[in-house]
Design an enzyme around this catalytic site. Structure first.
Site, PDB file in Angstrom:
ATOM      1  N   GLU A  37      27.200  96.322  17.517  1.00  0.00           N
ATOM      2  CA  GLU A  37      27.116  95.200  18.567  1.00  0.00           C
ATOM      3  C   GLU A  37      27.766  95.676  19.856  1.00  0.00           C
ATOM      4  O   GLU A  37      28.134  95.051  20.747  1.00  0.00           O
ATOM      5  CB  GLU A  37      28.024  93.955  17.902  1.00  0.00           C
ATOM      6  CG  GLU A  37      27.253  93.584  16.698  1.00  0.00           C
ATOM      7  CD  GLU A  37      27.748  92.361  15.925  1.00  0.00           C
ATOM      8  OE1 GLU A  37      28.958  92.234  15.997  1.00  0.00           O
ATOM      9  OE2 GLU A  37      27.007  91.527  15.568  1.00  0.00           O
ATOM     10  N   GLU A  58      31.773  80.216  16.877  1.00  0.00           N
ATOM     11  CA  GLU A  58      31.287  81.202  17.756  1.00  0.00           C
ATOM     12  C   GLU A  58      30.144  80.967  18.563  1.00  0.00           C
ATOM     13  O   GLU A  58      29.179  80.032  18.312  1.00  0.00           O
ATOM     14  CB  GLU A  58      30.728  82.432  16.550  1.00  0.00           C
ATOM     15  CG  GLU A  58      31.645  83.333  15.766  1.00  0.00           C
ATOM     16  CD  GLU A  58      30.799  84.199  15.120  1.00  0.00           C
ATOM     17  OE1 GLU A  58      29.829  84.632  15.262  1.00  0.00           O
ATOM     18  OE2 GLU A  58      31.423  84.660  13.908  1.00  0.00           O
ATOM     19  N   ARG A  74      27.060  95.575   7.080  1.00  0.00           N
ATOM     20  CA  ARG A  74      27.993  94.555   6.574  1.00  0.00           C
ATOM     21  C   ARG A  74      27.048  93.563   5.733  1.00  0.00           C
ATOM     22  O   ARG A  74      25.818  93.734   5.507  1.00  0.00           O
ATOM     23  CB  ARG A  74      28.469  93.875   7.714  1.00  0.00           C
ATOM     24  CG  ARG A  74      27.567  92.844   8.615  1.00  0.00           C
ATOM     25  CD  ARG A  74      28.397  91.960   9.516  1.00  0.00           C
ATOM     26  NE  ARG A  74      27.202  91.102  10.156  1.00  0.00           N
ATOM     27  CZ  ARG A  74      27.623  90.450  11.498  1.00  0.00           C
ATOM     28  NH1 ARG A  74      28.600  90.516  11.845  1.00  0.00           N
ATOM     29  NH2 ARG A  74      26.551  89.699  11.943  1.00  0.00           N
ATOM     30  N   TRP A 113      20.720  91.030  19.511  1.00  0.00           N
ATOM     31  CA  TRP A 113      19.912  91.318  18.435  1.00  0.00           C
ATOM     32  C   TRP A 113      18.306  90.464  18.445  1.00  0.00           C
ATOM     33  O   TRP A 113      17.799  90.441  17.665  1.00  0.00           O
ATOM     34  CB  TRP A 113      20.602  90.623  17.148  1.00  0.00           C
ATOM     35  CG  TRP A 113      21.456  89.497  17.322  1.00  0.00           C
ATOM     36  CD1 TRP A 113      22.664  89.382  17.764  1.00  0.00           C
ATOM     37  CD2 TRP A 113      20.695  87.947  17.668  1.00  0.00           C
ATOM     38  NE1 TRP A 113      22.853  87.897  17.793  1.00  0.00           N
ATOM     39  CE2 TRP A 113      21.905  87.068  17.786  1.00  0.00           C
ATOM     40  CE3 TRP A 113      19.440  87.389  17.179  1.00  0.00           C
ATOM     41  CZ2 TRP A 113      21.848  85.724  17.813  1.00  0.00           C
ATOM     42  CZ3 TRP A 113      19.338  85.973  17.329  1.00  0.00           C
ATOM     43  CH2 TRP A 113      20.569  85.200  17.699  1.00  0.00           C
ATOM     44  N   PHE A 150      26.622  96.120  22.608  1.00  0.00           N
ATOM     45  CA  PHE A 150      25.590  95.489  23.690  1.00  0.00           C
ATOM     46  C   PHE A 150      25.828  93.871  23.596  1.00  0.00           C
ATOM     47  O   PHE A 150      25.269  93.386  24.370  1.00  0.00           O
ATOM     48  CB  PHE A 150      24.290  95.960  23.923  1.00  0.00           C
ATOM     49  CG  PHE A 150      24.273  97.691  24.197  1.00  0.00           C
ATOM     50  CD1 PHE A 150      24.882  97.971  25.533  1.00  0.00           C
ATOM     51  CD2 PHE A 150      23.629  98.401  23.406  1.00  0.00           C
ATOM     52  CE1 PHE A 150      24.736  99.309  25.992  1.00  0.00           C
ATOM     53  CE2 PHE A 150      23.842  99.765  23.696  1.00  0.00           C
ATOM     54  CZ  PHE A 150      24.299 100.270  24.967  1.00  0.00           C
ATOM     55  N   HIS A 151      26.528  93.454  22.834  1.00  0.00           N
ATOM     56  CA  HIS A 151      26.726  92.074  22.756  1.00  0.00           C
ATOM     57  C   HIS A 151      27.930  91.609  23.812  1.00  0.00           C
ATOM     58  O   HIS A 151      28.972  92.241  23.904  1.00  0.00           O
ATOM     59  CB  HIS A 151      27.278  91.583  21.336  1.00  0.00           C
ATOM     60  CG  HIS A 151      27.013  90.305  20.954  1.00  0.00           C
ATOM     61  ND1 HIS A 151      28.029  89.273  21.541  1.00  0.00           N
ATOM     62  CD2 HIS A 151      26.384  89.749  20.221  1.00  0.00           C
ATOM     63  CE1 HIS A 151      27.560  88.065  21.054  1.00  0.00           C
ATOM     64  NE2 HIS A 151      26.636  88.364  20.223  1.00  0.00           N
ATOM     65  N   ASN A 164      32.403  85.508   6.364  1.00  0.00           N
ATOM     66  CA  ASN A 164      31.595  85.203   7.609  1.00  0.00           C
ATOM     67  C   ASN A 164      30.075  84.834   7.293  1.00  0.00           C
ATOM     68  O   ASN A 164      29.437  85.606   6.721  1.00  0.00           O
ATOM     69  CB  ASN A 164      31.603  86.582   8.494  1.00  0.00           C
ATOM     70  CG  ASN A 164      31.286  86.311   9.905  1.00  0.00           C
ATOM     71  OD1 ASN A 164      32.003  85.672  10.491  1.00  0.00           O
ATOM     72  ND2 ASN A 164      29.837  86.790  10.191  1.00  0.00           N
ATOM     73  N   GLU A 165      29.603  83.773   7.855  1.00  0.00           N
ATOM     74  CA  GLU A 165      28.462  83.432   7.563  1.00  0.00           C
ATOM     75  C   GLU A 165      27.866  83.598   6.403  1.00  0.00           C
ATOM     76  O   GLU A 165      26.655  84.715   6.459  1.00  0.00           O
ATOM     77  CB  GLU A 165      27.393  84.121   9.010  1.00  0.00           C
ATOM     78  CG  GLU A 165      27.916  83.432  10.335  1.00  0.00           C
ATOM     79  CD  GLU A 165      27.160  84.134  11.240  1.00  0.00           C
ATOM     80  OE1 GLU A 165      26.338  85.115  11.254  1.00  0.00           O
ATOM     81  OE2 GLU A 165      27.297  83.230  12.594  1.00  0.00           O
TER      82      GLU A 165
HETATM   83  C1  GAL Z   1      27.372  86.207  14.397  1.00  0.00           C
HETATM   84  C2  GAL Z   1      28.395  86.770  13.364  1.00  0.00           C
HETATM   85  C3  GAL Z   1      29.496  87.853  14.335  1.00  0.00           C
HETATM   86  C4  GAL Z   1      28.608  88.734  15.343  1.00  0.00           C
HETATM   87  C5  GAL Z   1      27.404  87.578  16.140  1.00  0.00           C
HETATM   88  C6  GAL Z   1      26.462  88.534  17.116  1.00  0.00           C
HETATM   89  O1  GAL Z   1      26.169  85.820  13.623  1.00  0.00           O
HETATM   90  O2  GAL Z   1      29.078  86.122  12.820  1.00  0.00           O
HETATM   91  O3  GAL Z   1      30.016  88.729  13.478  1.00  0.00           O
HETATM   92  O4  GAL Z   1      27.688  89.378  14.615  1.00  0.00           O
HETATM   93  O5  GAL Z   1      26.832  87.023  15.285  1.00  0.00           O
HETATM   94  O6  GAL Z   1      25.880  87.434  17.781  1.00  0.00           O
END
Ligand code: GAL
Length: 693
Positions: free
Chosen positions: A373, A325, A129, A333, A375-376, A167-168
């Site tokens: 993601e 978030e 992304r 990560w 495992f998030h 996003n960010e």
């Molecule tokens: C943020 C992001 C999300 C997701 C998240 C994971 O920085 O906006 O889409 O990737 O991290 O921790």
């Protein structure tokens, strides 16, 4: 306190900001919802479980570009209609995102020039992304076109309450070095300097034979055999921040053309994104929306959270903001993705609320089975509803529903902490006296000293309004504009208590060393000059004559009007000043010439605060966070017990989380209480006095 509408850290703002929507009677609760990752049969279950958990708002569409526009100019919005209609039908508000952070493969394939290029000349690929160059016309046009389609279609949808652009911005690509970016950079420079000779002067291009004859010769700071010109690097960082903001604003303006009413924002990464100067973004967003993730292995992760929350609040001068978030448990990560311990998610969410957030949202609603993601953690984990995380999520939903009365209330602080992204950039360029001076470490360690003593602080930037603050703490200001120093000096003379830490006031905005030597425009204010820096060898500590221990940094301070409070008792500056104090008008300017161990740094901040009559409350044990929000009729005291023992505080009120009323409050180990206390009509206005109690 800064006014409504003022960006406290930035400049006084006249921007008209649309307020954050409320939804339901509680605070906002929810997260990113990515239904396109799931078959439609799952959506009904999503809605049912969202209602069960008490979700009030979700962010939809953040990474849906490929699904919304499967081929250039061909749109498929039917599924999004069904998602938004379904959410609305279930009483859940939609924060509708434009999907510009995830350009689809067709875009990158058709317009390969839209892909970003690193300083080493490597064009990044797609398949992840944020693969876009912020200066790319093809990318910008495509993003704006889709924003237009979404704006046109959903402006009148009653379920949409807010817009979320991209996003960010800048999270992963801290600048692009492609030919389009280089051309934009040259235009940006021409706007800034007007004349190439002015640029030569500002950049000091006489050094190493860098003199430019024309704009055409100038590149982005690409990888070179030696460190690239520091001023060039800093201008490139400013340019990058501006380019991303221009991407955001282009989409925002398209949406605004359709929707004059709803707030438009994007999710920022205050406190850990180095790439953007968010003070300069403050006026561009209606509402500050922040993303915050804990560094799981950090012992002070909850303090880092508090700093991020204070910064989020301060970006709009104290106005309500939203935690867009965070995570229910582990992220994916970090080197070790440690799960949150029971109760930690609740404390995290409510700590953001304590510091002004109007709710708590997560990445993401349902854990992804596929993709990077997987495992998030999420609100609905892979294990489903018979899980600790799900139960805690439902409990948090209940908590936030009960906290409706705190909506719109404000945190008030009389201590300000200085923060400047541009100084962060400049501090960490190559060839500094020490390579391991970390801007974030300095700010966080200094903030920790204040947090540990229970103080609530606002964060101010170089153009921040200091009126009303009694103390200003400057952990690090290597780059310091003369105007900022002058304003700080006037504020001290009027009675402010200032603490400046080492290696501050060294360079101006062009990374040129101030002409008077060190510490530049702070010399008169601090009543001293610094003759030479004497960094210490790795691991070496030096004592001070007051029993403190320091490392990393020593320097030769020559006092003028300043009084010496402590001296180095070893090392290269043995016997010379290490901590000084200079009376200026009605105020005092302290200077700390070294890096003290955290406990002794706390001693210094205590002395500085004592000068303003601010002391630590004796009944607050370490690890217990107490923050107040002030409403029109009530004061709300958040007590977050980060320790493993119950704590009883002499705080009367009704706990909004339990409904019980008491004159003293016992908060269990790891627990939280939010005490509402009616305000006497005369004290209804937020007062700094109250905050200090
Ligand atoms: C943020 C992001 C999300 C997701 C998240 C994971 O920085 O906006 O889409 O990737 O991290 O921790």
């Amino acid at each position: 306190m800064a006014d409504d509408g003022a960006a406290a850290g930035g400049h006084r703002s006249t921007a008209a900001r649309r307020p954050l929507p409320g939804h339901g009677t509680g605070l906002l609760f929810g997260g990113d919802y990515n239904p396109e990752q799931w078959p439609e049969e799952v959506w009904a279950e999503d809605l049912r479980l969202m209602v069960e958990a008490g979700v009030t708002m979700v962010t939809v569409g953040v990474f849906s570009w490929a699904r919304l526009e499967p081929a250039e100019g061909e749109y498929d919005l039917g599924w999004l209609d069904r998602v938004i209609d379904g959410l609305h039908g279930a009483g859940i508000a939609v924060d509708l995102a434009t999907p510009s952070a995830g350009p689809p493969p067709w875009l990158s394939h058709t317009y390969p020039e839209s892909l970003p290029v690193t300083s080493e000349g490597v064009r990044l690929g797609y398949g992840a992304r944020e693969s876009f160059c912020p200066s790319s016309p093809a990318y910008r046009e495509a993003a704006a076109r889709l924003a237009d389609v979404l704006g046109r279609r959903y402006t009148r949808h009653p379920g949409v309450v807010m817009w979320h652009v991209g996003n960010e911005f800048g999270a992963h690509v801290g600048g692009c070095h492609c030919p389009q970016s280089a051309a934009s950079f040259r235009r940006w420079l021409a706007d800034r300097y007007g004349d190439v000779e002015k640029l030569n002067d500002a950049w000091g291009t006489a050094f190493w034979s860098q003199h430019y004859q024309s704009w055409a010769e100038i590149t982005t700071p690409v990888r070179a055999p030696m460190p690239v010109n520091p001023a060039q690097q800093l201008d490139f960082a400013r340019f990058t921040s501006d380019e991303y903001r221009a991407c955001y604003e282009a989409e925002r303006d398209v949406l605004r053309g359709h929707d004059p009413v709803r707030p438009i924002t994007t999710n920022l990464m205050l406190s850990n994104c180095k790439h953007l100067d968010y003070w300069s973004w403050a006026d561009s967003v209606d509402v500050v929306a922040n993303d915050h993730y804990l560094i799981a292995e950090s012992a002070v992760r909850h303090i880092d959270l508090a700093l991020a929350a204070d910064l989020s609040r301060s970006l709009h001068g104290g106005r309500p903001w939203i935690l867009m978030e965070h995570s229910t448990s582990a992220v994916n990560w970090q080197p070790r993705n440690i799960a949150k311990v029971p109760g930690e998610m609740r404390r995290n969410a409510l700590a953001h609320v304590a510091r002004g957030s109007e709710g708590a949202l997560f990445f993401q609603w349902r854990a992804s089975r596929r993709g990077a993601e997987q495992f998030h953690s999420a609100m609905l984990p892979h294990g489903g509803t018979d899980t600790r995380i799900w139960r805690e999520v439902c409990e948090l939903g209940t908590d936030l529903a009960r906290l409706g009365p705190v909506r719109g209330s404000r945190v008030v602080a009389d201590i300000a902490l200085y923060w400047d992204w541009q100084s962060w950039w400049a501090t960490e360029l190559e060839y500094r006296p020490v390579a391991d001076l970390s801007y974030l470490e300095r700010v966080l360690t200094t903030y920790t000293a204040l947090w540990n003593d229970g103080h609530t602080v606002d964060v101010v930037g170089p153009a921040g309004d200091l009126a009303g603050y009694r103390v200003l703490v400057v952990p690090s200001a290597f780059l310091l504009r003369r105007e900022t120093a002058d304003r700080v000096a006037a504020w001290v003379a009027a009675g402010g208590q200032l603490l400046v830490c080492f290696f501050s006031g060294i360079v101006d905005e062009s990374v040129t060393i101030h002409p008077e030597g060190f510490p530049g425009p702070l010399q008169t204010l601090l009543g001293l000059r610094v003759e030479e820096f004497h960094p210490l060898p790795t691991g070496e500590q030096v004592p001070l004559d007051d029993g403190s221990v320091a490392d990393l940094w020593s320097e030769a301070v020559v006092t003028g009007t300043a009084e010496v409070v402590a001296r180095f008792a070893g090392g290269p500056d043995e016997g010379q000043p290490a901590l000084t104090r200079n009376r200026v008008g009605a105020g005092t300017a302290w200077y700390l010439a070294t890096r003290l161990d955290p406990e002794h740094l706390r001693g210094v901040t205590r002395r500085v605060l004592a000068g303003a009559g601010i002391t630590r409350r004796p009944d607050r044990p370490d690890g217990v966070e107490v923050v107040r929000r002030h409403g029109a009729e009530h004061r709300f005291t958040f007590v977050l017990n980060h320790t493993s023992e119950p704590v009883t505080l002499d705080e009367p009120g009704t706990d909004l989380l339990t409904g019980s009323t008491a004159t003293a409050t016992t908060v269990p180990a790891g627990g939280v209480a939010v005490l509402a206390t009616p305000l006497h009509p005369d004290t209804a206005a937020p007062s700094r006095e109250d905050v200090r109690r």
